[in-house]
Scaffold this motif. Structure first.
Motif, PDB file in Angstrom:
ATOM      1  N   TYR A  70       0.811  -1.125  -0.114  1.00 41.62           N
ATOM      2  CA  TYR A  70       0.033   0.060  -0.076  1.00 41.62           C
ATOM      3  C   TYR A  70       0.813   1.177  -0.079  1.00 41.62           C
ATOM      4  CZ  TYR A  70      -3.131   3.652   1.593  1.00 41.62           C
ATOM      5  OH  TYR A  70      -4.170   4.800   1.531  1.00 41.62           O
ATOM      6  N   LEU A  71       1.696   1.334   0.863  1.00 42.09           N
ATOM      7  CA  LEU A  71       2.900   2.342   0.958  1.00 42.09           C
ATOM      8  C   LEU A  71       3.440   2.727  -0.423  1.00 42.09           C
ATOM      9  CD1 LEU A  71       4.437   2.081   4.487  1.00 42.09           C
ATOM     10  CD2 LEU A  71       2.478   3.635   3.726  1.00 42.09           C
ATOM     11  N   LEU A  72       3.798   1.532  -1.109  1.00 45.27           N
ATOM     12  CA  LEU A  72       4.804   1.459  -2.536  1.00 45.27           C
ATOM     13  C   LEU A  72       3.761   2.056  -3.635  1.00 45.27           C
ATOM     14  CD1 LEU A  72       6.731  -1.841  -2.304  1.00 45.27           C
ATOM     15  CD2 LEU A  72       7.569   0.790  -1.941  1.00 45.27           C
ATOM     16  N   THR A  73       2.444   1.682  -3.458  1.00 42.87           N
ATOM     17  CA  THR A  73       1.364   1.928  -4.255  1.00 42.87           C
ATOM     18  C   THR A  73       1.497   3.588  -4.125  1.00 42.87           C
ATOM     19  OG1 THR A  73       0.123   0.162  -4.091  1.00 42.87           O
ATOM     20  CG2 THR A  73      -1.037   1.824  -4.944  1.00 42.87           C
ATOM     21  N   PRO A 135      -5.976 -11.392  -4.266  1.00 43.49           N
ATOM     22  CA  PRO A 135      -5.751 -10.753  -5.609  1.00 43.49           C
ATOM     23  C   PRO A 135      -5.313  -9.316  -5.256  1.00 43.49           C
ATOM     24  CG  PRO A 135      -8.155 -11.814  -5.408  1.00 43.49           C
ATOM     25  CD  PRO A 135      -7.310 -11.987  -3.935  1.00 43.49           C
ATOM     26  N   ILE A 136      -5.742  -8.696  -4.205  1.00 42.67           N
ATOM     27  CA  ILE A 136      -4.766  -7.466  -3.896  1.00 42.67           C
ATOM     28  C   ILE A 136      -3.394  -7.525  -3.625  1.00 42.67           C
ATOM     29  CG2 ILE A 136      -4.868  -5.545  -2.245  1.00 42.67           C
ATOM     30  CD1 ILE A 136      -7.797  -6.047  -1.765  1.00 42.67           C
ATOM     31  N   ILE A 137      -3.046  -8.621  -2.723  1.00 45.97           N
ATOM     32  CA  ILE A 137      -1.735  -8.712  -2.306  1.00 45.97           C
ATOM     33  C   ILE A 137      -0.671  -9.237  -3.633  1.00 45.97           C
ATOM     34  CG2 ILE A 137       0.009 -10.344  -1.114  1.00 45.97           C
ATOM     35  CD1 ILE A 137      -2.201 -10.362   1.084  1.00 45.97           C
ATOM     36  N   LEU A 138      -1.395 -10.085  -4.699  1.00 41.44           N
ATOM     37  CA  LEU A 138      -0.657 -10.566  -5.846  1.00 41.44           C
ATOM     38  C   LEU A 138      -0.537  -9.483  -6.869  1.00 41.44           C
ATOM     39  CD1 LEU A 138      -1.929 -14.177  -5.789  1.00 41.44           C
ATOM     40  CD2 LEU A 138       0.299 -13.193  -5.032  1.00 41.44           C
ATOM     41  N   PHE A 139      -1.652  -8.733  -7.153  1.00 45.65           N
ATOM     42  CA  PHE A 139      -1.990  -8.055  -8.318  1.00 45.65           C
ATOM     43  C   PHE A 139      -1.712  -6.462  -8.171  1.00 45.65           C
ATOM     44  CE2 PHE A 139      -4.139 -11.948  -9.314  1.00 45.65           C
ATOM     45  CZ  PHE A 139      -3.495 -12.349 -10.099  1.00 45.65           C
ATOM     46  N   LEU A 140      -1.760  -6.012  -6.756  1.00 48.69           N
ATOM     47  CA  LEU A 140      -1.681  -4.549  -6.535  1.00 48.69           C
ATOM     48  C   LEU A 140      -0.525  -3.789  -7.201  1.00 48.69           C
ATOM     49  CD1 LEU A 140      -3.241  -2.069  -5.306  1.00 48.69           C
ATOM     50  CD2 LEU A 140      -1.824  -2.792  -3.060  1.00 48.69           C
ATOM     51  N   LEU A 141       0.783  -4.430  -6.902  1.00 43.16           N
ATOM     52  CA  LEU A 141       2.111  -3.886  -7.319  1.00 43.16           C
ATOM     53  C   LEU A 141       2.000  -3.856  -8.869  1.00 43.16           C
ATOM     54  CD1 LEU A 141       4.820  -4.307  -4.961  1.00 43.16           C
ATOM     55  CD2 LEU A 141       3.596  -2.372  -5.434  1.00 43.16           C
ATOM     56  N   PRO A 142       1.750  -5.047  -9.499  1.00 39.88           N
ATOM     57  CA  PRO A 142       1.727  -5.009 -11.083  1.00 39.88           C
ATOM     58  C   PRO A 142       0.877  -3.900 -11.827  1.00 39.88           C
ATOM     59  CG  PRO A 142       1.708  -7.150 -10.174  1.00 39.88           C
ATOM     60  CD  PRO A 142       1.393  -6.215  -8.915  1.00 39.88           C
ATOM     61  N   VAL A 143      -0.272  -3.755 -11.076  1.00 34.45           N
ATOM     62  CA  VAL A 143      -1.185  -2.629 -11.753  1.00 34.45           C
ATOM     63  C   VAL A 143      -0.574  -1.338 -11.695  1.00 34.45           C
ATOM     64  CG1 VAL A 143      -3.536  -1.891 -11.772  1.00 34.45           C
ATOM     65  CG2 VAL A 143      -3.235  -4.410 -11.593  1.00 34.45           C
ATOM     66  N   THR A 144      -0.181  -1.290 -10.445  1.00 40.21           N
ATOM     67  CA  THR A 144       0.322   0.117  -9.855  1.00 40.21           C
ATOM     68  C   THR A 144       1.598   0.278 -11.022  1.00 40.21           C
ATOM     69  OG1 THR A 144      -0.128  -0.186  -7.760  1.00 40.21           O
ATOM     70  CG2 THR A 144       1.712   1.422  -8.081  1.00 40.21           C
ATOM     71  N   LEU A 145       2.480  -0.583 -11.399  1.00 40.12           N
ATOM     72  CA  LEU A 145       3.683  -0.181 -11.933  1.00 40.12           C
ATOM     73  C   LEU A 145       3.126  -0.081 -13.349  1.00 40.12           C
ATOM     74  CD1 LEU A 145       6.078  -3.084 -10.816  1.00 40.12           C
ATOM     75  CD2 LEU A 145       6.079  -0.445 -10.220  1.00 40.12           C
ATOM     76  N   ILE A 146       2.074  -0.751 -13.851  1.00 34.38           N
ATOM     77  CA  ILE A 146       1.692  -0.439 -15.500  1.00 34.38           C
ATOM     78  C   ILE A 146       0.781   0.882 -15.604  1.00 34.38           C
ATOM     79  CG2 ILE A 146      -0.436  -1.163 -16.827  1.00 34.38           C
ATOM     80  CD1 ILE A 146      -0.130  -3.849 -16.057  1.00 34.38           C
ATOM     81  N   SER A 147       0.559   1.428 -14.343  1.00 35.47           N
ATOM     82  CA  SER A 147      -0.124   2.706 -14.338  1.00 35.47           C
ATOM     83  C   SER A 147       0.997   3.959 -14.893  1.00 35.47           C
ATOM     84  CB  SER A 147      -0.719   3.367 -13.017  1.00 35.47           C
ATOM     85  OG  SER A 147       0.488   3.417 -12.099  1.00 35.47           O
TER      86      SER A 147
END
Length: 231
Positions: A70-73, A135-147
């Motif tokens: 969450y902080l990295l996001t 799903p949040i733990i596994l895909f939150l960072l990848p979606v954030t990086l894609i942004s």
């Protein structure tokens, strides 16, 4: 080419042995159990309750991972998709934003389920809640990086992906609560609604206590200041 060479000469066997040895460690197996929740949440809850396939330690580590993600996001989301001013981010406030609602949900849900004939233990609710957020733990960072590589015209990809992750997690959480306490569908709906109402009342009570104590402290301080001035 690598797959062909591996088929003929078995060149990836050392890597496979090391990977297998790494995955055989108990804590790693418990953390990897997270992926099972995505595909088979009902079976996963069964193994969680009856065979204790995961531990308090692995669940606690996942709570910490969720906070870090969450902080990295906050810092890694593309500037087109955030309106946060990073200089004003308060770490403790952001950590509380994640942990306090989760812990409040766990405690209140356990207490509500206790008086409504729920079968789940506090341990089951604590572990099941964080594993339901797979799903949040596994895909939150990848979606954030894609942004960071999307344009404003492609914003729907980021928004839709986030919505899918959240809805997916909510569905798994609903299923987990249902299976942990052995409720019917409507019994689970009622349980979650009462839990949310209980969370609201808890926050309200703490807010009232905070205001009262704040006023008491101000009153005591004013008396002490008055005494010092008079003396």
């Amino acid at each position: 080419a690598i797959r062909y060479a591996d088929k003929k000469k078995n060149i990836l066997e050392p890597a496979r042995r090391k990977t297998k040895k790494f995955k055989s460690q108990s804590l790693v197996k418990e953390l990897l159990f997270l992926t099972r929740f995505i595909k088979h949440p009902i079976d996963s809850v069964y193994y969680l309750k009856n065979y204790e396939r995961v531990s308090i330690l692995s669940a606690t580590l996942l709570y910490l991972v969720l906070v870090v993600e969450y902080l990295l996001t906050i810092y890694w989301t593309g500037f087109l998709f955030t309106n946060r001013i990073l200089e004003n981010v308060n770490f403790f406030f952001e950590i509380g934003t994640v942990l306090i609602p989760l812990l409040l949900f766990i405690v209140v849900n356990y207490l509500v389920s206790t008086i409504t004939d729920g079968e789940g233990k506090f341990r089951d609710v604590y572990i099941g809640t964080i594993y339901s957020l797979a799903p949040i733990i596994l895909f939150l960072l990848p979606v954030t990086l894609i942004s960071n590589v999307l344009t404003f015209n492609e914003a729907f990809i980021y928004t839709f992906s986030m919505q899918i992750i959240i809805v997916w997690s909510v569905i798994i959480l609903f299923t987990t609560i249902k299976e942990i306490h052995d409720f019917t569908f409507w019994g689970t709906v009622r349980n979650i609604l009462v839990t949310l109402f209980g969370m609201f009342l808890t926050v309200l009570v703490f807010f009232v206590l905070y205001v009262l104590f704040d006023q008491v402290i101000d009153f005591v301080i004013s008396i002490i200041e008055e005494v010092i001035l008079r003396v």
